[in-house]
Each structure stands twice: as structure tokens, then as C-alpha cells.
Design a protein around this motif. Structure first.
Motif, short mmCIF file in Angstrom:
data_model
loop_
_atom_site.label_atom_id
_atom_site.label_comp_id
_atom_site.label_asym_id
_atom_site.label_seq_id
_atom_site.Cartn_x
_atom_site.Cartn_y
_atom_site.Cartn_z
N PHE A 1 -17.50 -12.24 25.81
CA PHE A 1 -17.79 -12.75 24.37
C PHE A 1 -18.16 -14.26 24.27
O PHE A 1 -17.17 -14.98 24.21
N PRO A 2 -19.53 -14.40 24.39
CA PRO A 2 -20.00 -15.68 24.42
C PRO A 2 -19.78 -16.51 23.04
O PRO A 2 -19.72 -17.82 23.02
N GLN A 3 -19.36 -15.74 22.03
CA GLN A 3 -18.98 -16.34 20.78
C GLN A 3 -17.80 -17.23 20.96
O GLN A 3 -17.64 -18.17 19.88
N ILE A 4 -17.11 -17.04 21.65
CA ILE A 4 -15.59 -18.01 21.67
C ILE A 4 -16.18 -19.26 22.11
O ILE A 4 -15.68 -20.12 21.39
N VAL A 5 -17.11 -19.73 22.92
CA VAL A 5 -17.46 -20.96 23.11
C VAL A 5 -17.71 -21.68 21.78
O VAL A 5 -17.47 -23.08 21.54
N GLU A 6 -18.46 -21.25 20.90
CA GLU A 6 -18.87 -21.56 19.68
C GLU A 6 -17.83 -21.75 18.43
O GLU A 6 -18.04 -22.26 17.68
N ALA A 7 -17.11 -20.77 18.79
CA ALA A 7 -16.15 -20.56 17.54
C ALA A 7 -15.09 -21.58 17.22
O ALA A 7 -14.57 -22.50 17.80
N ALA A 8 -15.21 -21.53 15.82
CA ALA A 8 -14.04 -22.67 15.22
C ALA A 8 -12.48 -22.05 15.76
O ALA A 8 -12.34 -20.96 15.70
N GLN A 9 -11.76 -23.13 15.82
CA GLN A 9 -10.00 -22.76 16.26
C GLN A 9 -9.35 -23.00 15.02
O GLN A 9 -9.35 -24.00 14.56
N VAL A 10 -8.69 -21.79 14.76
CA VAL A 10 -8.02 -21.76 13.54
C VAL A 10 -6.51 -21.40 14.04
O VAL A 10 -6.41 -20.23 14.37
N GLU A 11 -5.41 -22.51 13.96
CA GLU A 11 -3.99 -22.03 14.17
C GLU A 11 -3.58 -21.50 12.86
O GLU A 11 -3.36 -22.41 11.80
N ALA A 12 -3.20 -20.05 12.39
CA ALA A 12 -2.66 -19.65 11.37
C ALA A 12 -1.26 -19.94 11.40
O ALA A 12 -0.75 -18.36 11.80
N GLY A 13 -0.52 -20.59 11.02
CA GLY A 13 0.85 -20.82 11.34
C GLY A 13 1.33 -21.29 12.92
O GLY A 13 0.58 -21.64 13.33
N ILE A 14 2.40 -20.25 13.12
CA ILE A 14 2.60 -20.46 14.60
C ILE A 14 2.54 -19.33 15.40
O ILE A 14 3.24 -19.03 16.21
N GLY A 15 1.27 -18.58 15.23
CA GLY A 15 1.06 -17.23 15.98
C GLY A 15 0.68 -17.23 17.42
O GLY A 15 0.33 -18.42 17.85
N ARG A 16 0.83 -16.43 18.13
CA ARG A 16 0.43 -16.26 19.54
C ARG A 16 -0.47 -15.09 19.90
O ARG A 16 -0.94 -14.82 20.96
N GLU A 17 -0.72 -14.40 18.70
CA GLU A 17 -1.88 -13.43 18.80
C GLU A 17 -3.04 -13.85 18.33
O GLU A 17 -3.28 -14.60 17.67
N LEU A 18 -4.04 -13.80 19.52
CA LEU A 18 -5.49 -14.33 19.45
C LEU A 18 -6.60 -13.44 19.14
O LEU A 18 -6.70 -12.56 19.76
N TYR A 19 -7.26 -13.77 18.09
CA TYR A 19 -8.32 -12.86 17.61
C TYR A 19 -9.65 -13.59 17.41
O TYR A 19 -9.65 -14.89 17.12
N LEU A 20 -10.72 -13.07 17.99
CA LEU A 20 -12.08 -13.32 17.84
C LEU A 20 -12.68 -12.59 16.48
O LEU A 20 -12.62 -11.44 16.51
N VAL A 21 -12.85 -13.57 15.49
CA VAL A 21 -13.73 -12.95 14.25
C VAL A 21 -15.22 -13.41 14.26
O VAL A 21 -15.42 -14.64 14.19
N VAL A 22 -15.99 -12.62 13.88
CA VAL A 22 -17.37 -12.83 13.91
C VAL A 22 -18.06 -12.35 12.86
O VAL A 22 -18.23 -10.93 12.66
N PRO A 23 -18.60 -13.08 11.68
CA PRO A 23 -19.17 -12.29 10.61
C PRO A 23 -20.66 -11.93 11.13
O PRO A 23 -21.36 -12.51 11.80
N ARG A 24 -21.15 -10.90 10.30
CA ARG A 24 -22.34 -10.40 10.49
C ARG A 24 -23.47 -11.07 10.19
O ARG A 24 -24.39 -11.32 10.68
N ASP A 25 -23.03 -11.69 9.11
CA ASP A 25 -24.13 -12.49 8.28
C ASP A 25 -23.99 -14.03 8.55
O ASP A 25 -22.99 -14.38 8.27
N PRO A 26 -25.03 -14.67 9.26
CA PRO A 26 -24.93 -15.87 9.60
C PRO A 26 -24.84 -16.85 8.40
O PRO A 26 -24.40 -18.14 8.11
N MET A 27 -24.66 -16.23 7.12
CA MET A 27 -24.86 -17.23 5.91
C MET A 27 -23.62 -16.83 5.21
O MET A 27 -23.41 -17.42 3.97
N ALA A 28 -22.82 -16.25 5.82
CA ALA A 28 -21.53 -15.54 5.02
C ALA A 28 -20.45 -16.58 4.86
O ALA A 28 -20.49 -17.53 5.50
#
Length: 438
Positions: free
Chosen positions: A54-81
Motif C-alpha cells: 500500500f504505497p498510499q501509507i507513506v503520504e497518508a495523514a495520521q489520525v488518532e481517533a481516541g486511544i484505539g489500536r486497530e489501524l486502518y488505511l482509508v483511501v478516497p476514490r476522488d482526489p477532490m473528495a
């Protein structure tokens, strides 16, 4: 008003980093594993392979949603979304909902979430006005949950195949048939500890010394995915040790009694030298009857079995505990755990407030009656900055020689700023005088 979520094993949907979108997809999501922090993820063995998948990991913003430990990569289809990550949970309303992240650039995000019902709500709206609301999550098998409307595409890699015969272990009974109430199971790529305070009190544990022993507990320090679990004992007494085989065949351990007395169960760093492990087993020892009503427990240990037919004893640190030292500026509280983890807290002698903290792993390289030698790897540094505590996840390695002088230990360090070389420390149970005295 979330879309209904169903388990859907979409599997890998990409080649060369390119996502194979389907007509109704607005987001592509991959479950990456369990990590204590983004720093732990970036320093984990799985980071390199995941960034290749998943090359998108390198450019992805890092979001800590509370104190979670499950890690998800989320990629929008539309680059203008427009993409937002908001707080979600049982007690979250529109009036108290926190916003963790918001962007109109359609940038991929990494989300740490889902810890004790603290979740995140991903809101995505593309350039044509199509929207989806999605809460990242997995089912009991580790399969990504996705909405029925196909707005979310599962691009997760397959979960590691569990080792046959290493998905559930019961610590069993003592010689008199009393149940310890300790069980270890593998669920969705993570080890789950199930324990009960009542049996532990029978075996000499004061209820006040057991930290929330009842119920199911998830280990910290996983930092990846697991494929096997084992419960055994190491030592000459009842001493349950959880052993976990990671997806790359390495091994991590946790001393259960120590964890229950000092906090949540935490896996140590991967033990050096253990690769391609295919199973674990207990060896030696047993309950020996002396014939006069007395008995003793011989030394028992745990062996790792590897793909090459090897059988290697797991190292275990038997001198775990809290140690104290001091110099003119700080009081040092040093915690050493059976699974070769250390934590150092530097407390100001002027105002008794924490100023610095360090944590990492160590390993013994030589043991003699008057000295011991160790190597260590600092993985995490906490220090007072301009706006409160700041963190540094840059690894730092070094070595340490400990000179034994009765109940006092003198440390000689090299390659590190963790502690001053020459520091004299004592176990909290052996302090000859108050460590806070002038």
C-alpha cells in the motif's frame, strides 16, 4: 444512521499499488493490524512490507481517533473528495462529537481507532455530491466490515493463517485441582487474555494487588498481527507466561502474574534469534512429591519449535521489578519486566514532577555473580517541551554493564542518554533508606 455493516471478505484488490475500483465505490479501506501508536507502526517489522503493498501509507495523514489500536488505511476514490474523521461511540451525540480530522483534498488517511467502544466515523463526499458514512471495524475473524451499498471497497491483505493447535490454551489446575482461571486465545489476529481474580487470591495474591483481573483483556505491544498463542510456565513455581507467535514467525512473551499486579498485559519486543517459529511446548520440571506430604515444583521452561526442526528455550527475565536511583537533579524509577521491557521515569528532585521518560527493550548477554551485561534498544522517549510532553520514536541502541554490590547495582552505560553512567540503583524491596531523602 449508518449503513448496515456486514462481514465481507473482499481480499486484496490491487496490483502495483493501483486500486481496482468498482462502480459504487467511494472509499477503499484496508485493515493493517494492531499498533500502540504510529511510531510503533513505523518501527515495526511489518511496516516495510505494508508500504510496498500500500504505497498510499507513506503520504497518508495520521489520525488518532481516541486511544484505539486497530489501524486502518482509508483511501478516497476522488482526489477532490471532502473527508472527515469524527468521533463515534455509544455516548457520542452531535453536541459532544469531536472532529479528529477534516480535509478537502481527498488525501489518504491512517486511522487508529476502536478501543473499548471508542470509534471513529469516516464521512466522505466526492465531487459529484455522493456521500458515505463509515465506521472502520472488523469481525471476530478479522474480516473488514463494509456497508451493503458497496460504497467501501475492502483491499485488506489476508489475515495470517493460524498455526494449527495454537489458538486456545487453558493454564489448567494446580496439584489439588484448583483452576487458575487463566486462558489465552487467538481472535482476529490478536491474543486475548481471560482471567479471574477469585482463583488468583487462592494462590496468594492480595485482591488489592491484582489490577482488574476479571474478564477479557487485549495485550498492548502486539504491533502487527499474531498467528499463534501458548500458555506455559517458566521457573520453579506457578508462573504463567503467555507466548505469541507473530505473523513473521517471531515470538513475544508476557508474564501474566506480573502484568496483573502492575497493569494491563503487555507483550515485550520480539525475542532475538527466533525466526520461522511453528509452535511452542513446555519442557522439564513438574510437581515432585517428597513422600511426607510436601512437594516442590521443579524448574519448567518453554521451548520454541521452528521450521528447521530446532527446539530453543525462550529467555525470561526473572529479576523483574521496580528499581530506584538518584543523582543531584533526578530520581530515577526503573521498571524491568519479565518480557525484557524497561521503562524509565526521571522525576525532578526539586518539585517531584516527571520531566522525562524512556521505554524500550533489553536483552541479557552475560551473567556472572558480580556483574551482568545487557544490550538495549530505546524505542520511545517522552520529555517536557514548550507545550507540555513531547514524544520521540527514533530508536536508539546501547549496552549496559551492571556491577553487583550486595543489594546495590551500579550501571555503566554506553551509546545512550537514557541514564547517567555510574548510576547506583536498588530494588524497591531492598531500599536501605528513602530514595527521596537528601
Amino acid at each position: 444512521m449508518l449503513p448496515a455493516l456486514v462481514a465481507c471478505g473482499g481480499g486484496p484488490q490491487k496490483a502495483g499499488g493501483q486500486i481496482k475500483w468498482e462502480d459504487d465505490n467511494l472509499l477503499a479501506v484496508a485493515f493493517l493490524g494492531y499498533y500502540d501508536s504510529f511510531g510503533a507502526f513505523e518501527n515495526s517489522p511489518s511496516y516495510v512490507s505494508l508500504t510496498k503493498a500500500f504505497p498510499q501509507i507513506v503520504e497518508a495523514a495520521q489520525v488518532e481517533a481516541g486511544i484505539g489500536r486497530e489501524l486502518y488505511l482509508v483511501v478516497p476514490r476522488d482526489p477532490m473528495a471532502t473527508l472527515a474523521v469524527d468521533e463515534d461511540g455509544e455516548y457520542v451525540t452531535d453536541d459532544n462529537r469531536r472532529v479528529f480530522y477534516r480535509s478537502e483534498e481527498g488525501k489518504p488517511v491512517l486511522i487508529l481507532n476502536n478501543w473499548y467502544e471508542e470509534n471513529s466515523l469516516v464521512v466522505c463526499t466526492d465531487n459529484e455530491g455522493r456521500s458515505t458514512l463509515y465506521t472502520p471495524g472488523i469481525d471476530d475473524r478479522g474480516t473488514l466490515k463494509v456497508p451493503k451499498d458497496d460504497s467501501v471497497l475492502d483491499i485488506s491483505l489476508p489475515m495470517p493463517k493460524p498455526l494449527e493447535g495454537y489458538t486456545f490454551f487453558d493454564y489448567g489446575d494446580d496439584g489439588d485441582g484448583h483452576d487458575f482461571g487463566i486462558r489465552l486465545s487467538l481472535k482476529a489476529g490478536q491474543p486475548i487474555l481471560t482471567s479471574s481474580a477469585a482463583p488468583l487470591t487462592y494462590f496468594g495474591f492480595d485482591e488489592d494487588s491484582i489490577v482488574e483481573a476479571d474478564g477479557d483483556k487485549v495485550f498492548s505491544g502486539i504491533n502487527g498481527l499474531c498467528k499463534g498463542v501458548f500458555l506455559g510456565t517458566i521457573g520453579q513455581d506457578y508462573n504463567p507466561v503467555a507466548c505469541v507467535v507473530m505473523e513473521d514467525g517471531s515470538v513475544k512473551t508476557c508474564g501474566i502474574f506480573y502484568a496483573m499486579q502492575h497493569g494491563e498485559p503487555a507483550l515485550g519486543a520480539a525475542l532475538p534469534g527466533f525466526k520461522d517459529v511453528t509452535g511452542l511446548e513446555s519442557g522439564g520440571g513438574g510437581l515432585v512429591d517428597l513422600g511426607d506430604g510436601d512437594s516442590f515444583y521443579e524448574y519448567v521452561t518453554i521451548y520454541a519449535l521452528d521450521a528447521r526442526g530446532g527446539r530453543t528455550e525462550l529467555p525470561y527475565f526473572l529479576d523483574g521489578g521496580i528499581y530506584y536511583g538518584r543523582d543531584d537533579e533526578y530520581i530515577y524509577e526503573i521498571s524491568l519486566t519479565p518480557e525484557w521491557r524497561y521503562n524509565v521515569l526521571c522525576i525532578s528532585r526539586e518539585d517531584y514532577s516527571p520531566h522525562e521518560g524512556y521505554s524500550g527493550s533489553f536483552m541479557e548477554t552475560e551473567w556472572e555473580e558480580d556483574h551482568r551485561e545487557y544490550t538495549f534498544r530505546r524505542e520511545h522517549c517522552m520529555f517536557i517541551g514548550d507545550e507540555g510532553f513531547e514524544y520521540d520514536y527514533k530508536p536508539l541502541t546501547g549496552s549496559c554493564k551492571v556491577l553487583v554490590r550486595g543489594m546495590v547495582y551500579e550501571m555503566e552505560l554506553s551509546g545512550s542518554d537514557v541514564l547517567p553512567s555510574g548510576l547506583r540503583i536498588q530494588n524497591e524491596n531492598d531500599l536501605e533508606e528513602s530514595i527521596y531523602a537528601d
